[in-house]
Design a protein around this motif. Structure first.
Motif, PDB file in Angstrom:
ATOM      1  N   PRO A 208      -2.676   7.846  -3.460  1.00 13.22           N
ATOM      2  CA  PRO A 208      -2.244   6.827  -2.494  1.00 13.22           C
ATOM      3  C   PRO A 208      -3.431   6.118  -1.850  1.00 13.22           C
ATOM      4  N   ALA A 209      -3.150   4.993  -1.235  1.00 15.24           N
ATOM      5  CA  ALA A 209      -4.212   4.270  -0.526  1.00 15.24           C
ATOM      6  C   ALA A 209      -4.668   5.048   0.694  1.00 15.24           C
ATOM      7  N   LEU A 210      -3.727   5.778   1.316  1.00 17.25           N
ATOM      8  CA  LEU A 210      -4.047   6.519   2.537  1.00 17.25           C
ATOM      9  C   LEU A 210      -3.152   7.735   2.642  1.00 17.25           C
ATOM     10  N   VAL A 211      -3.739   8.862   3.035  1.00 17.38           N
ATOM     11  CA  VAL A 211      -3.004  10.104   3.265  1.00 17.38           C
ATOM     12  C   VAL A 211      -2.914  10.352   4.767  1.00 17.38           C
ATOM     13  N   ILE A 212      -1.706  10.579   5.264  1.00 13.05           N
ATOM     14  CA  ILE A 212      -1.498  10.979   6.654  1.00 13.05           C
ATOM     15  C   ILE A 212      -1.276  12.483   6.619  1.00 13.05           C
ATOM     16  N   LEU A 213      -2.243  13.238   7.107  1.00 11.61           N
ATOM     17  CA  LEU A 213      -2.301  14.680   6.864  1.00 11.61           C
ATOM     18  C   LEU A 213      -2.246  15.465   8.166  1.00 11.61           C
ATOM     19  N   ASP A 214      -1.165  16.243   8.336  1.00 11.06           N
ATOM     20  CA  ASP A 214      -1.051  17.109   9.509  1.00 11.06           C
ATOM     21  C   ASP A 214      -2.006  18.287   9.355  1.00 11.06           C
TER      22      ASP A 214
ATOM     23  N   ILE B  86      -1.539  14.538  -4.009  1.00 15.46           N
ATOM     24  CA  ILE B  86      -2.578  13.526  -3.797  1.00 15.46           C
ATOM     25  C   ILE B  86      -3.235  13.153  -5.121  1.00 15.46           C
ATOM     26  N   GLU B  87      -3.550  14.160  -5.930  1.00 10.92           N
ATOM     27  CA  GLU B  87      -4.171  13.894  -7.228  1.00 10.92           C
ATOM     28  C   GLU B  87      -3.269  13.057  -8.114  1.00 10.92           C
ATOM     29  N   GLN B  88      -1.987  13.344  -8.098  1.00  8.93           N
ATOM     30  CA  GLN B  88      -1.039  12.635  -8.960  1.00  8.93           C
ATOM     31  C   GLN B  88      -0.773  11.220  -8.472  1.00  8.93           C
TER      32      GLN B  88
ATOM     33  N   ASP C  87       0.835  -1.187   0.000  1.00 13.93           N
ATOM     34  CA  ASP C  87       0.000   0.000   0.000  1.00 13.93           C
ATOM     35  C   ASP C  87       0.878   1.247   0.000  1.00 13.93           C
ATOM     36  N   HIS C  88       0.456   2.230  -0.770  1.00 15.59           N
ATOM     37  CA  HIS C  88       1.194   3.484  -0.897  1.00 15.59           C
ATOM     38  C   HIS C  88       0.597   4.510   0.062  1.00 15.59           C
ATOM     39  N   LEU C  89       1.422   5.064   0.948  1.00 12.53           N
ATOM     40  CA  LEU C  89       1.005   6.092   1.887  1.00 12.53           C
ATOM     41  C   LEU C  89       1.644   7.419   1.487  1.00 12.53           C
ATOM     42  N   LEU C  90       0.893   8.497   1.639  1.00 12.21           N
ATOM     43  CA  LEU C  90       1.433   9.837   1.425  1.00 12.21           C
ATOM     44  C   LEU C  90       1.407  10.579   2.751  1.00 12.21           C
TER      45      LEU C  90
ATOM     46  N   ALA D 251       9.763   0.327   6.878  1.00  9.92           N
ATOM     47  CA  ALA D 251      10.245  -0.912   7.494  1.00  9.92           C
ATOM     48  C   ALA D 251       9.104  -1.879   7.762  1.00  9.92           C
ATOM     49  N   GLU D 252       7.865  -1.328   7.853  1.00  9.79           N
ATOM     50  CA  GLU D 252       6.686  -2.165   8.074  1.00  9.79           C
ATOM     51  C   GLU D 252       6.039  -2.616   6.766  1.00  9.79           C
ATOM     52  N   GLY D 253       6.687  -2.308   5.642  1.00 10.26           N
ATOM     53  CA  GLY D 253       6.233  -2.837   4.363  1.00 10.26           C
ATOM     54  C   GLY D 253       5.439  -1.891   3.491  1.00 10.26           C
ATOM     55  N   PHE D 254       5.312  -0.616   3.872  1.00  9.22           N
ATOM     56  CA  PHE D 254       4.560   0.343   3.068  1.00  9.22           C
ATOM     57  C   PHE D 254       5.476   1.110   2.120  1.00  9.22           C
ATOM     58  N   ARG D 255       4.914   1.573   1.022  1.00 11.23           N
ATOM     59  CA  ARG D 255       5.579   2.575   0.196  1.00 11.23           C
ATOM     60  C   ARG D 255       5.160   3.944   0.736  1.00 11.23           C
ATOM     61  N   VAL D 256       6.106   4.843   0.932  1.00 11.45           N
ATOM     62  CA  VAL D 256       5.797   6.133   1.554  1.00 11.45           C
ATOM     63  C   VAL D 256       6.376   7.275   0.734  1.00 11.45           C
ATOM     64  N   SER D 257       5.527   8.236   0.408  1.00  9.55           N
ATOM     65  CA  SER D 257       5.968   9.500  -0.199  1.00  9.55           C
ATOM     66  C   SER D 257       5.732  10.608   0.825  1.00  9.55           C
ATOM     67  N   ILE D 258       6.509  11.689   0.713  1.00  8.27           N
ATOM     68  CA  ILE D 258       6.435  12.777   1.686  1.00  8.27           C
ATOM     69  C   ILE D 258       6.244  14.113   0.979  1.00  8.27           C
ATOM     70  N   VAL D 259       5.355  14.932   1.526  1.00  9.06           N
ATOM     71  CA  VAL D 259       5.185  16.323   1.107  1.00  9.06           C
ATOM     72  C   VAL D 259       5.249  17.163   2.373  1.00  9.06           C
TER      73      VAL D 259
END
Length: 230
Positions: free
Chosen positions: A47-53, A42-44, A3-6, A24-32
């Motif tokens: 991801p499966a899930l966005v972690i949004l501050d 997000i549009e581009q 799963d891809h996380l942003l 390390a837990e097996g996710f693909r992670v991108s950072i903004v």
């Protein structure tokens, strides 16, 4: 494919550490790092899930959430430094799926992410609870394959509960999610709606229940195994 996380977080060291842990837990992670760059990312990436501050330079997390919801059908987990109901209600109104209060224990964040992805697989359109199924796209409920008849208002409330199965929902959150339907804005109105829906589910012998949880609200769950989605 993992799963891809942003991760949208302006604290660079924290973002790097969080991403390292999740990878390390097996996710693909991108950072903004900026809110005014988040919508395009997000549009581009979709991801499966966005972690949004919530607190971001350029554009706050609530505004990002509102802007992206029409173009993004995945999950949004918001991070907030304030454990206050009004901030969470603002987030739910903006389109967030869940909240975590900062500072976040990495194991708690991981557990919340996995639980959200498990309950809401990407582009889920149907939720199954044993013999009982909800088609969220067609707004239809079936029991043993036979269609059940719910009013639009009943189905909307049922869908809210089903999407958050296993999590207690307070009256204020339900009021916020139900906005736009025919209700008078009071806790009594929510209680009456839930009571009628609970009785109808019982009369139809559906294998789900809505429990009242003291000081927390209502909890929707399957009477047998945990629900899964398609």
């Amino acid at each position: 494919m993992p799963d891809h996380l942003l991760l949208i977080e302006d604290d660079l060291p924290l973002a790097a550490l969080t991403a390292q842990f999740l990878r390390a837990e097996g996710f693909r992670v991108s950072i903004v790092h900026r809110g005014d760059e988040a919508t395009a990312a997000i549009e581009q990436l979709q991801p499966a899930l966005v972690i949004l501050d919530v607190m971001l330079p350029g554009l706050d997390g609530f505004s990002v959430c509102r802007q992206i919801r029409a173009a993004y059908r995945g999950l949004i987990l918001m991070l907030t430094a304030l454990d206050e109901n009004h901030e969470q209600l603002t987030g739910f109104d903006a389109g967030a799926d869940d909240f975590v209060v900062k500072p976040v224990d990495p194991l708690v964040l991981l557990a919340r992410i996995r639980a959200m992805l498990r309950r809401h697989p990407r582009q889920a359109r149907r939720l199954d609870f044993g013999r009982f199924s909800l088609d969220l796209h067609c707004q239809q409920a079936t029991l043993d394959g036979a269609r059940l008849h719910f009013s639009t208002a009943e189905f909307e409330l049922l869908a809210i509960f089903a999407r958050h199965a296993g999590l207690p929902l307070g009256r204020e959150v339900l009021l916020q999610q139900l906005r736009g339907l025919d209700y008078d804005g009071s806790n009594r109105s929510v209680d009456m709606r839930v009571s009628r829906l609970r009785k109808k589910l019982g009369a139809l012998d559906c294998p789900v229940t809505i429990q009242t949880v003291m000081a927390q609200g209502y909890l929707f769950s399957e009477t047998g195994a945990a629900p899964h989605a398609h």
